[in-house]
Design an enzyme around this catalytic site. Structure first.
Site, short mmCIF file in Angstrom:
data_model
loop_
_atom_site.label_atom_id
_atom_site.label_comp_id
_atom_site.label_asym_id
_atom_site.label_seq_id
_atom_site.Cartn_x
_atom_site.Cartn_y
_atom_site.Cartn_z
N ASP A 178 66.41 81.75 31.17
CA ASP A 178 66.60 80.31 30.96
C ASP A 178 65.57 79.77 29.99
OD1 ASP A 178 67.44 79.41 34.38
OD2 ASP A 178 68.39 80.70 32.92
N ASP A 214 66.23 77.80 26.66
CA ASP A 214 65.69 76.44 26.51
C ASP A 214 64.90 76.31 25.23
OD1 ASP A 214 66.73 75.41 28.79
OD2 ASP A 214 64.92 75.65 30.00
N SER A 263 73.78 65.25 31.02
CA SER A 263 72.69 66.18 31.23
C SER A 263 71.41 65.46 30.80
CB SER A 263 72.93 67.41 30.38
OG SER A 263 71.96 68.35 30.67
N LEU A 264 70.33 66.16 30.68
CA LEU A 264 69.08 65.51 30.28
C LEU A 264 68.47 66.24 29.11
CD1 LEU A 264 67.42 65.07 33.79
CD2 LEU A 264 68.37 63.25 32.39
N GLU A 278 61.38 62.51 39.84
CA GLU A 278 62.01 63.36 40.87
C GLU A 278 61.73 64.82 40.56
OE1 GLU A 278 66.15 62.53 41.29
OE2 GLU A 278 65.91 60.45 40.69
N LYS A 306 62.79 68.34 39.67
CA LYS A 306 64.01 68.85 39.03
C LYS A 306 64.38 70.16 39.72
CE LYS A 306 66.36 69.49 34.70
NZ LYS A 306 67.08 70.67 35.12
N ASP A 313 66.32 73.46 40.74
CA ASP A 313 67.01 74.44 39.92
C ASP A 313 68.29 74.89 40.64
OD1 ASP A 313 67.41 75.95 37.74
OD2 ASP A 313 66.08 77.57 38.33
N ARG A 349 80.21 69.96 37.87
CA ARG A 349 80.16 69.19 36.63
C ARG A 349 81.23 69.63 35.63
NH1 ARG A 349 74.61 68.88 33.62
NH2 ARG A 349 74.95 71.09 33.39
N GLU A 378 72.41 67.53 43.67
CA GLU A 378 72.21 68.93 43.28
C GLU A 378 72.40 69.82 44.51
OE1 GLU A 378 71.44 69.22 40.09
OE2 GLU A 378 70.53 71.20 39.82
N TYR A 386 70.76 62.37 44.07
CA TYR A 386 69.81 61.70 43.17
C TYR A 386 70.41 60.54 42.38
CZ TYR A 386 71.54 65.34 39.93
OH TYR A 386 72.32 66.17 39.19
N LYS A 392 59.83 69.41 31.59
CA LYS A 392 59.81 70.79 32.07
C LYS A 392 58.38 71.31 32.22
CE LYS A 392 64.21 72.16 32.10
NZ LYS A 392 64.65 73.22 31.24
N CYS A 449 42.92 104.41 7.90
CA CYS A 449 42.38 103.35 8.76
C CYS A 449 42.16 102.08 7.93
CB CYS A 449 41.06 103.82 9.37
SG CYS A 449 40.18 102.50 10.23
N CYS A 493 38.07 101.50 7.73
CA CYS A 493 37.13 102.34 6.99
C CYS A 493 37.81 103.25 5.98
CB CYS A 493 36.30 103.17 7.97
SG CYS A 493 37.26 104.43 8.81
N CYS A 512 41.90 106.82 14.07
CA CYS A 512 40.89 106.92 13.03
C CYS A 512 39.83 107.88 13.56
CB CYS A 512 40.27 105.54 12.77
SG CYS A 512 38.74 105.63 11.84
N CYS A 533 33.23 104.18 12.10
CA CYS A 533 34.12 103.10 11.64
C CYS A 533 33.71 101.77 12.27
CB CYS A 533 35.56 103.45 12.03
SG CYS A 533 36.71 102.10 11.81
S1 IVH Z 1 68.95 63.09 37.36
C1 IVH Z 1 71.77 61.60 33.86
N1 IVH Z 1 67.53 64.30 39.15
O1 IVH Z 1 69.19 68.55 35.94
C2 IVH Z 1 71.54 62.84 34.58
N2 IVH Z 1 68.90 65.61 37.74
O2 IVH Z 1 69.18 68.78 33.02
C3 IVH Z 1 70.79 62.49 35.78
N3 IVH Z 1 68.78 67.99 38.22
O3 IVH Z 1 72.54 67.78 35.37
C4 IVH Z 1 70.22 63.66 36.37
N4 IVH Z 1 67.36 67.85 39.87
O4 IVH Z 1 71.92 69.00 37.57
C5 IVH Z 1 68.41 64.44 38.16
N5 IVH Z 1 66.22 65.22 40.81
C6 IVH Z 1 67.10 65.36 39.81
C7 IVH Z 1 67.60 66.62 39.42
C8 IVH Z 1 68.49 66.69 38.38
C9 IVH Z 1 68.08 68.66 39.13
C10 IVH Z 1 69.68 68.62 37.25
C11 IVH Z 1 71.03 67.99 37.22
C12 IVH Z 1 71.25 67.58 35.79
C13 IVH Z 1 70.29 68.46 35.09
C14 IVH Z 1 69.85 67.87 33.79
#
Ligand code: IVH
Length: 687
Positions: free
Chosen positions: A34, A38, A83-84, A117, A119, A121, A140, A198, A250, A336, A430, A433, A448, A453
């Protein structure tokens, strides 16, 4: 890069990212980490920000997820699931804040605050409740249309099958001082409630499932997210139920008059959703940075994986006003954690000459940050490794920090080649030297052969002061290089002749640090026999062999005189090692070096042979960091002088040696009235 080249790079990045996204989202397969993906996305995103004319509609930055699988019923999301965008550093974060601020009025700018918040996984879901009952749950998918996984989501206990009783909801919101919202809910009812969140898996569950995979002879899952995704996209809900999945909510799409994201979370909680207890309001960027730093450090203590924190502009009106750009809302970012892997370019491959003359090819990299450390080079080990990786100068590569320490090239992204990459050729002589390189049959390295040297001598010095050898704190490669350049030392024996005045004259060397350095060198003069043997840097003689030699011979004189037969009597020493040792001691220059060294140092006999050492019967406890040597070293010295070191302070302790930032042991010593001494006093005891 020229425009044309840039355009090509952007195109290639897109193709590669798309390829991996397809593998990942549609086929549930993962070929690169990942972090690496990324990193590629970040490069593409940054390039597109700089050159918006190159953005195309089909760019991976412009869409979310992959195509939904055919087997599930499709569900159209009432609003696009976004997404973000990622930020990786404080600077990235501040740049985002500045970009956003430009779109706001002065008053709004002042009002910016954040909700943060964890994040998680896992994978994003949408839940739709009608008249309080869970009607549909979906993944999604591509952000517009997702898969209907209602039956599977129902197996997760954290997902409410029905919302809490409306009166209870209202009561709780009133308690939270959200009277207006409570009133809105009373008037509007809970006809339709749309929630997002999530689904994820605990680390423990992840390990458990992988153990079962091993037993069944099936392939391992790469991370908890893959299992969560695989479990939710199961046609048979019974299989999903077997997995202990968890879920956090969330976001709430239904408008109950919530003014901030923090309020959104309070409503979600009142409705009966599990929200993450570590989510926090933060007033400004600096407070966000503190939280980010905290979780970067403490993420391992959580029972589930997180890969950063999500930072959302708390004021909902401002968040809405900022709108959406491409696939992501402008008003939120995923901050991140720094990566354990990243992608970068190999700018050059050069040769490093080792202490024993071994030639190690090293890649010079375009600087890139991994786990908060800037990486500029990675070892390529030897010619065979270069061949295995297929790396060329100019290649884009994935680099990782193996065991979080030594940077390594993990993979070459050949897809990004332009045709201008160059093969690396191993030199015949080398680089330091100019001696002709040699290679014996049983070795992988070219060497060497010249023991004079300069490059070899320099590495030998680094080795001499390293932890397992003389362990001279504060004397790293940079200072050694400067001492060599200034002609202040030529070899390790010269180190002990150095005076404070010599060091102070070096550019940018403060008096205090010069004093500490000289102290550290002087304190290292007392050394145990195994460490001393190791420090000589004899080929094939590592820490273990040094220990064996010390135990067998008991002093240097006997070791120096030992012939091949005698050496081979020692367990684990065969003809090759015996020959290295013998050769080293027969070399006239080495003998001179040894003689000069022995004048300056004091080899401490191993404990067995000492009767009535200086510290006999004395009990020590160490606390805090010492300036001139490591705690391990101090322990060794005390033991060699017949003293005793214990972990805890008691009435029987004679001395507590107190370094910087001492811990609770100091308090204990004071309480029990045990004598405490500083590092300087301790060193005097040894004299
Ligand atoms: S807020 C407008 N809060 O991260 C999108 N996302 O890279 C609002 N994710 O698609 C997302 N934990 O699947 C939010 N505490 C959290 C999250 C979270 C994981 C994921 C989510 C989103 C992705 C974005």
């Amino acid at each position: 890069m020229a425009r044309e080249e840039l355009k090509k790079r952007i195109g290639k990045l897109r193709e590669l990212i798309n390829h991996h996204r397809y593998l990942y989202h549609v086929l549930d397969k993962q070929e690169i980490s990942d972090e690496a993906l990324d990193s590629l996305k970040k490069e593409l995103f940054d390039l597109e920000q700089k050159y918006p004319e190159f953005i195309t509609l089909d760019s991976p930055t412009q869409r979310v997820g992959g195509a939904p699988l055919k087997e599930f019923k499709k569900i159209r999301h009432p609003e696009r699931m976004l997404s973000l965008n990622d930020v990786f550093s404080k600077q990235d974060f501040l740049d985002w804040q500045e970009r956003v601020s430009k779109l706001l009025t002065e008053k709004e700018k002042k009002d910016i605050d954040f909700y943060c918040e964890l994040k998680l996984d896992g994978l994003a879901i949408e839940l739709i409740y009608e008249n309080g009952l869970l009607k549909t749950g979906s993944t999604r998918g591509d952000g517009i249309v997702g898969e209907d996984v209602t039956q599977n989501l129902k197996t997760i206990e954290a997902v409410p099958l029905r919302l809490r009783d409306i009166n209870k909801v209202i009561e709780e919101l009133k308690k939270e001082n959200l009277k207006k919202i409570a009133e809105n809910i009373r008037n509007k009812g809970l006809k339709k409630v749309i929630v997002r969140g999530e689904v994820f898996l605990t680390k423990k569950e992840f390990e458990k499932i992988n153990k079962i995979q091993v037993k069944k002879g099936l392939p391992l899952y790469a991370n908890p997210r893959n299992i969560a995704a695989g479990s939710i996209r199961q046609l048979d809900p019974k299989v999903t139920a077997l997995r202990q999945l968890d879920s956090n909510a969330y976001d709430l799409l239904t408008d109950f008059g919530q003014k901030t994201h923090e309020e959104t979370h309070k409503i979600l909680k009142a409705l009966g959703f599990k929200i993450n207890k570590n989510n926090k309001y933060r007033q400004n960027a600096n407070k966000v940075f503190e939280l980010h730093k905290f979780w970067q450090k403490n993420r391992d203590s959580l029972p589930y994986e997180i890969d950063g924190i999500v930072v959302i502009i708390n004021n909902n009106n401002i968040f809405k006003k900022l709108g959406v750009v491409g696939k992501a809302p402008r008003g939120a970012v995923a901050f991140k954690f720094s990566l354990k892997q990243a992608t970068t370019k190999v700018e050059d491959i050069f040769i490093q000459v080792g202490r024993t003359g071994a030639m190690t090819p090293v890649a010079r990299l375009k600087p890139v940050s991994i786990s908060g450390v800037t990486i500029t080079r990675a070892t390529l080990h030897n010619k065979d490794e270069i061949k295995r990786l297929g790396v060329k100068i100019g290649d884009t590569v994935i680099v990782g920090r193996a065991g979080d320490v030594i940077p390594d090239i993990v993979k070459v992204l050949t897809e990004l080649r332009t045709g201008k990459e160059k093969d690396f050729k191993m030199p015949k002589v080398c680089p330091s030297c100019g001696s002709k390189l040699i290679k014996s049959e049983r070795e992988l390295f070219w060497r060497c052969p010249n023991s004079k040297c300069f490059a070899r001598k320099r590495r030998a010095l680094y080795y001499f002061v390293s932890r397992g050898a003389f362990d001279i704190r504060g004397l790293g490669p940079k200072i050694i290089d400067r001492l060599l350049e200034e002609g202040l030392i030529r070899d390790a024996a010269d180190l002990f002749e150095l005076k404070e005045g010599d060091v102070v004259q070096l550019e940018r060397f403060a008096e205090k640090s010069a004093e500490n350095l000289i102290k550290a060198v002087q304190n290292s003069r007392k050394i145990s026999l195994p460490r001393f043997i190791y420090a000589l840097g004899i080929r094939n003689v590592g820490q273990e062999t040094s220990q064996d030699l010390a135990e067998y011979f008991g002093d240097m004189g006997k070791l120096e005189k030992a012939n091949l037969d005698e050496l081979q009597k020692i367990k684990d020493i065969g003809p090759v090692v015996a020959e290295s040792i013998n050769k080293w001691f027969s070399d006239e220059r080495n003998r001179k070096f040894l003689w000069r060294l022995k004048i300056s140092i004091n080899i401490i006999k191993t404990k067995k042979e000492i009767k009535g050492g200086k510290l006999k019967g004395r009990r020590f406890v160490l606390t805090g960091e010492l300036k001139t040597m490591s705690r391990n070293r101090v322990r060794e010295i005390i033991r060699n002088l017949d003293g005793n070191v214990s972990e805890a302070v008691s009435k029987n302790t004679d001395f507590v040696v107190v370094g910087l930032n001492p811990g609770s042991k100091l308090k204990m010593a004071e309480k029990l009235g045990v004598k405490t001494i500083k590092e300087e006093e301790f060193l005097k005891l040894l004299q």
